[in-house]
Design a protein around this motif. Structure first.
Motif, PDB file in Angstrom:
ATOM      1  N   ILE A  21     -15.159  12.257   0.630  1.00 20.84           N
ATOM      2  CA  ILE A  21     -14.739  11.211   0.578  1.00 20.84           C
ATOM      3  C   ILE A  21     -13.200  11.171   0.121  1.00 20.84           C
ATOM      4  N   GLU A  22     -12.584  11.822  -0.577  1.00 19.99           N
ATOM      5  CA  GLU A  22     -11.366  11.815  -0.941  1.00 19.99           C
ATOM      6  C   GLU A  22     -10.490  12.308   0.155  1.00 19.99           C
ATOM      7  N   GLN A  23     -10.925  13.183   1.013  1.00 26.12           N
ATOM      8  CA  GLN A  23     -10.275  13.756   2.283  1.00 26.12           C
ATOM      9  C   GLN A  23     -10.254  12.356   3.186  1.00 26.12           C
ATOM     10  N   ARG A  24     -11.395  11.805   3.092  1.00 27.82           N
ATOM     11  CA  ARG A  24     -11.248  10.437   4.130  1.00 27.82           C
ATOM     12  C   ARG A  24     -10.583   9.534   3.734  1.00 27.82           C
ATOM     13  N   ARG A  25     -10.748   9.243   2.446  1.00 29.29           N
ATOM     14  CA  ARG A  25      -9.549   8.226   1.826  1.00 29.29           C
ATOM     15  C   ARG A  25      -8.200   8.352   2.150  1.00 29.29           C
ATOM     16  N   ARG A  26      -7.771   9.761   2.021  1.00 32.56           N
ATOM     17  CA  ARG A  26      -6.327   9.890   2.183  1.00 32.56           C
ATOM     18  C   ARG A  26      -5.944   9.777   3.666  1.00 32.56           C
ATOM     19  N   ALA A  27      -6.976  10.369   4.462  1.00 33.40           N
ATOM     20  CA  ALA A  27      -7.072  10.230   6.082  1.00 33.40           C
ATOM     21  C   ALA A  27      -6.630   8.754   6.281  1.00 33.40           C
ATOM     22  N   GLN A  28      -7.498   7.865   5.763  1.00 33.42           N
ATOM     23  CA  GLN A  28      -7.648   6.530   6.168  1.00 33.42           C
ATOM     24  C   GLN A  28      -6.266   5.727   5.577  1.00 33.42           C
ATOM     25  N   GLY A  29      -5.801   6.532   4.430  1.00 36.02           N
ATOM     26  CA  GLY A  29      -4.588   5.867   3.866  1.00 36.02           C
ATOM     27  C   GLY A  29      -3.432   6.421   4.909  1.00 36.02           C
ATOM     28  N   SER A  30      -3.316   7.595   5.250  1.00 35.06           N
ATOM     29  CA  SER A  30      -2.250   8.114   6.243  1.00 35.06           C
ATOM     30  C   SER A  30      -2.608   7.078   7.653  1.00 35.06           C
ATOM     31  N   LEU A  31      -3.682   7.116   8.128  1.00 35.38           N
ATOM     32  CA  LEU A  31      -3.818   6.312   9.277  1.00 35.38           C
ATOM     33  C   LEU A  31      -3.493   4.786   9.313  1.00 35.38           C
ATOM     34  N   GLN A  32      -3.640   4.371   8.038  1.00 36.05           N
ATOM     35  CA  GLN A  32      -3.274   2.978   7.999  1.00 36.05           C
ATOM     36  C   GLN A  32      -1.815   2.784   7.659  1.00 36.05           C
ATOM     37  N   LEU A  33      -1.048   3.770   6.984  1.00 34.50           N
ATOM     38  CA  LEU A  33       0.032   3.702   7.104  1.00 34.50           C
ATOM     39  C   LEU A  33       0.802   3.866   8.333  1.00 34.50           C
ATOM     40  N   ALA A  34       0.246   4.659   9.308  1.00 31.46           N
ATOM     41  CA  ALA A  34       0.822   4.948  10.513  1.00 31.46           C
ATOM     42  C   ALA A  34       0.512   3.615  11.144  1.00 31.46           C
ATOM     43  N   LEU A  35      -0.771   3.090  11.044  1.00 28.73           N
ATOM     44  CA  LEU A  35      -1.051   1.525  11.996  1.00 28.73           C
ATOM     45  C   LEU A  35       0.059   0.433  11.312  1.00 28.73           C
ATOM     46  N   ASP A  36       0.327   0.479   9.868  1.00 29.30           N
ATOM     47  CA  ASP A  36       1.312  -0.418   9.585  1.00 29.30           C
ATOM     48  C   ASP A  36       2.445  -0.305  10.084  1.00 29.30           C
ATOM     49  N   ALA A  37       2.901   1.164  10.256  1.00 27.27           N
ATOM     50  CA  ALA A  37       4.365   1.186  10.837  1.00 27.27           C
ATOM     51  C   ALA A  37       4.451   0.985  12.293  1.00 27.27           C
ATOM     52  N   ALA A  38       3.187   1.006  13.057  1.00 26.01           N
ATOM     53  CA  ALA A  38       3.289   0.651  14.205  1.00 26.01           C
ATOM     54  C   ALA A  38       3.189  -0.892  14.481  1.00 26.01           C
ATOM     55  N   GLY A  39       2.768  -1.588  13.347  1.00 24.42           N
ATOM     56  CA  GLY A  39       2.659  -2.954  13.534  1.00 24.42           C
ATOM     57  C   GLY A  39       1.250  -3.344  13.867  1.00 24.42           C
ATOM     58  N   MET A  40       0.356  -2.369  13.748  1.00 25.76           N
ATOM     59  CA  MET A  40      -1.190  -2.379  14.187  1.00 25.76           C
ATOM     60  C   MET A  40      -2.153  -2.931  12.916  1.00 25.76           C
ATOM     61  N   GLY A  41      -3.100  -3.558  13.048  1.00 22.87           N
ATOM     62  CA  GLY A  41      -3.951  -3.548  12.209  1.00 22.87           C
ATOM     63  C   GLY A  41      -5.561  -3.107  12.546  1.00 22.87           C
ATOM     64  N   SER A  42      -6.299  -2.817  11.557  1.00 23.27           N
ATOM     65  CA  SER A  42      -7.655  -2.188  11.948  1.00 23.27           C
ATOM     66  C   SER A  42      -8.720  -3.009  11.591  1.00 23.27           C
ATOM     67  N   TRP A  43      -9.885  -3.121  12.257  1.00 22.42           N
ATOM     68  CA  TRP A  43     -10.929  -3.767  11.838  1.00 22.42           C
ATOM     69  C   TRP A  43     -12.337  -3.331  12.138  1.00 22.42           C
ATOM     70  N   ASP A  44     -13.234  -3.326  11.574  1.00 23.36           N
ATOM     71  CA  ASP A  44     -14.697  -2.929  11.697  1.00 23.36           C
ATOM     72  C   ASP A  44     -15.674  -3.975  11.518  1.00 23.36           C
ATOM     73  N   LEU A  45     -16.195  -4.447  12.874  1.00 23.10           N
ATOM     74  CA  LEU A  45     -17.347  -5.764  12.975  1.00 23.10           C
ATOM     75  C   LEU A  45     -18.571  -4.909  13.016  1.00 23.10           C
TER      76      LEU A  45
END
Length: 744
Positions: free
Chosen positions: A171-195
């Motif tokens: 879970i911690e690894q995923r949390r860090r990965a998601q955090g890194s992914l979200q940082l990358a998405l934010d840097a790229a101006g992209m938002g994530s969503w899960d419907l």
């Protein structure tokens, strides 16, 4: 009956006595008779299944006295503490706890009778090792006065804790990965969503909501919430994209939203993947990005590429125009020297053809350089490509030749004509560049009935551009449709040619196929869907002859034209149709002429004029002042002018006498119900005032002896109107060109 009752009572007494004997321990076995004979039940064989169950448990089982003395344990508990069971029976359980857990357990045991109590402890299992366990205790109910007996279940927690540690780490690894992914998405101006499709709720990032115009997170977000942000014209497209994504597993589209905060219209690109459970879609997850700036850049680059295409054409076009001017100027000089009617007719025919070719060339240049969305129409490819033959020859090098191989029964397709021509020109230029030593470019067309290939189903037309050039390796072929990808030197290509071809094919409901290999040339094949609509070039045309009428007999025309030469020729043509002409040079002068109560039946105005008011604005003003006065516009950029003309007829320049007559007939024929652009419906008072004005005009016309008479348009001109609305449509068909021009 009494005998049966007494027998039943006797059997009941016997059963009660047997049960009492079992309770007192006076009976070792019970014999039960039945249909299959007698069966013997003892205490030993009665509890055997329960003993087997306890022995095979994965948990340890213990029975303790009140002081913690082990009265019984199963093999699993023996294995836990690594002590033989024989040594455990009769031992105090407290010796097997680590640290102060013995005192904690004793306190739990001494707490007194209760249904159930449990706690976690550490058992000492030898060699300095400890084992985490959970011990659950229950008091065993015995007869009153008997010593207290407690049963316990001992559960090994080591595997559970190890798995919990592993899950926590994951879970911690995923949390860090998601955090890194979200940082990358934010840097790229992209938002994530899960419907979540079952609950119709979405988990999003903050950036997602910000893209839709919400500074902070929206409390509840559903698919309907997202759809409400898209503009009305794109909403159906978005809904269909989500529905298709559930079927295909992939979601990808670009559409426009209206931001919630500032109301700005922005382009969003949404991509996602569908997840299934037992074949049923349960959720779609993906990212969203604002691509407004990217689309603007691509549009500017596409326009720049069109200008580049115009640059490729200028040399050939200049040569062609000089040839056409030679034909016209020489013809004008020779026609006065000829007395033979047949030779004069041939000279006039050549001059007419030169004008038509020049008109077609100018329209094509305007089409290549315009900015506007795709406007598909039914196209005869054979007719269209034949019209491009000379233009392609002029645009390519002298050592590169173009040959067409088109089936005679080639189906029509529904595409934007000028975009098709631009695509063909780009492909031809690419083919030219791939043949540095010259060669032949083949443009081939064939029907492909009942196609079923990579999502394309139905009848298609294959339009191929084939060269014998250097070809491309597979890694280049894989990237040819990427925007800005090019193998040409810097400054020799924008990398948008094939990307534009791919976009054009997709927007037209088709696709592009590439077949190439080093040294074997390249084939770029457009697959365009067949249409059942007939191209305009296939419609029959039979223009009627014009009738000669005296000037002024058909009515009075107000001509608004600033160019002296065009005005002089227009007056001659209008008078030939039987109309009197009043000519002014601008919009303000036209309004002044109408204000002095001059009798005017039709206003014929150029669109492009000097001053602050062009022909379109003049038509709107006339519609406000004189709602029943018909207005006919003319422009060299007729296609663009028609888009803003609000139903008015726009005659394309250059025009023939037949086309002018047809346009006059159409404008005057609809004048009865014509109120002009932007005019409000007449009130009863307005209708009466208009009737009075018409009566005054009639009386004035009768009183003025030299005034022009009002009469119907000549029958010959009306006959021409039935044959063709505007001659520019015929010109399009004869030249194989399609006019698309900027609004002037």
């Amino acid at each position: 009956m009494d005998h049966d009752i007494e027998a039943l009572r006797g059997r009941l007494r016997e059963a009660e006595e047997t049960l009492e004997a079992i309770r007192n321990g006076d009976v070792d076995a019970v014999v039960v008779g039945g249909p299959h004979g007698q069966q013997v039940y003892t205490l030993e064989n009665a509890d055997r299944p329960y003993r087997v169950l306890v022995e095979q448990m994965q948990e340890g089982a213990i029975t303790l006295g009140a002081d913690g003395l082990i009265l019984y344990c199963n093999e699993r508990f023996s294995a836990m503490v690594a002590v033989p069971r024989a040594e455990l029976i009769g031992a105090l359980i407290g010796r097997f706890f680590a640290g102060d857990d013995a005192d904690r357990f004793q306190a739990l045991l001494a707490a007194g009778p209760r249904p159930q109590a449990a706690a976690e402890f550490m058992l000492s299992v030898g060699a300095g090792r400890v084992l985490p366990v959970n011990i659950s205790l229950s008091d065993l109910v015995v007869e009153a006065g008997a010593a207290r007996v407690t049963c316990g279940v001992v559960t090994d927690l080591s595997m559970i804790r190890r798995r919990a540690d592993e899950l926590a780490a994951e879970i911690e690894q995923r949390r860090r990965a998601q955090g890194s992914l979200q940082l990358a998405l934010d840097a790229a101006g992209m938002g994530s969503w899960d419907l979540d499709l079952r609950r119709n709720t979405a988990v999003r990032s903050l950036r997602h909501d910000q893209l839709f115009g919400h500074p902070t997170m929206v409390a509840d977000w559903t698919l309907d919430t997202a759809l409400a942000h898209f503009i009305e014209e794109d909403r159906a497209l978005v809904a269909e994209a989500f529905a298709a994504g559930q079927r295909t597993g992939l979601l990808e589209f670009e559409a426009r939203i209206q931001r919630a905060d500032d109301g700005a219209t922005r382009w969003l690109r949404v991509t996602g993947q569908t997840f299934y459970e037992r074949g049923v879609p349960v959720r779609i997850a993906g990212v969203v990005a604002d691509v407004t700036d990217r689309r603007a850049v691509e549009e500017r680059l596409r326009h720049a590429q069109k200008i580049e295409a115009v640059g490729l054409l200028t040399g050939g076009v200049a040569h062609d125009f000089n040839n056409l001017l030679t034909v016209i100027s020489g013809g004008l000089e020779m026609i006065d020297r000829q007395r033979d009617p047949a030779r004069r007719a041939r000279i006039l025919s050549g001059m007419h053809q030169a004008v038509e070719r020049g008109s077609g060339l100018s329209r094509q240049l305007l089409a290549f350089s315009r900015r506007q969305p795709l406007r598909p129409e039914p196209i005869d490819l054979r007719h269209r490509l034949r019209g491009m033959q000379e233009l392609l020859d002029r645009s390519l090098r002298g050592d590169v030749f173009v040959r067409t191989e088109l089936d005679n029964d080639l189906w029509p397709v529904l595409v934007d004509p000028s975009e098709l021509e631009l695509v063909i020109l780009n492909l031809a230029v690419n083919a030219r560049d791939a043949m540095p030593d010259g060669g032949t470019i083949v443009i081939a067309g064939s029907n492909v009935p009942a196609l079923n290939d990579a999502g394309l189903r139905g009848d298609f037309v294959r339009l191929s551009v084939i060269d014998t050039g250097t070809g491309m390796p597979p890694d280049v072929v894989a990237r040819v449709f990427e925007p800005f990808f090019t193998t040409k030197d810097i400054g020799k290509g924008s990398g948008l040619g094939l990307a534009q071809t791919h976009g054009f094919a997709q927007a037209s409901g088709g696709a592009v196929r590439v077949d190439s290999a080093p040294g074997a040339g390249t084939t770029i094949a457009l697959l365009l869907p067949r249409t059942t609509e007939l191209p305009a070039a296939w419609a029959p045309h039979s223009p009627a002859p014009l009738a000669d009428t005296a000037p002024g007999s058909a009515g009075q025309v107000l001509l608004v034209e600033d160019d002296e030469e065009v005005a002089a020729l227009s007056i001659e043509m209008i008078e030939q149709l039987g109309f009197g002409v009043t000519r002014v040079a601008g919009a303000n002068a036209a309004l002044g002429a109408l204000a002095d109560e001059r009798a005017i039946d039709l206003v014929f105005s150029d669109v492009m004029m000097p001053g602050t008011m062009n022909g379109l604005a003049l038509a709107r003003e006339i519609g406000r002042r004189r709602p029943d006065l018909p207005v006919l516009l003319t422009s060299g950029y007729a296609e663009a002018a028609r888009r803003d003309a609000q139903g008015l007829t726009v005659l394309a320049k250059p025009f023939r006498l037949e086309a002018l007559a047809a346009a006059f007939a159409k404008a005057l024929g609809s004048a009865g119900g014509h109120r002009g652009p932007g005019a409000a419906p007449k009130t009863t008072t307005e209708q009466q005032e208009q009737h009075d004005d018409d009566e005054d005009d009639r009386q004035q016309a009768e009183a003025v002896e030299a005034g022009p008479a009002r009469a119907a348009i000549p029958a010959g001109a009306i006959a021409v109107a039935a044959a063709a609305e505007c001659q520019d449509d015929q010109d399009d068909e004869q030249n194989g060109q399609h006019r698309k021009a900027p609004t002037n």
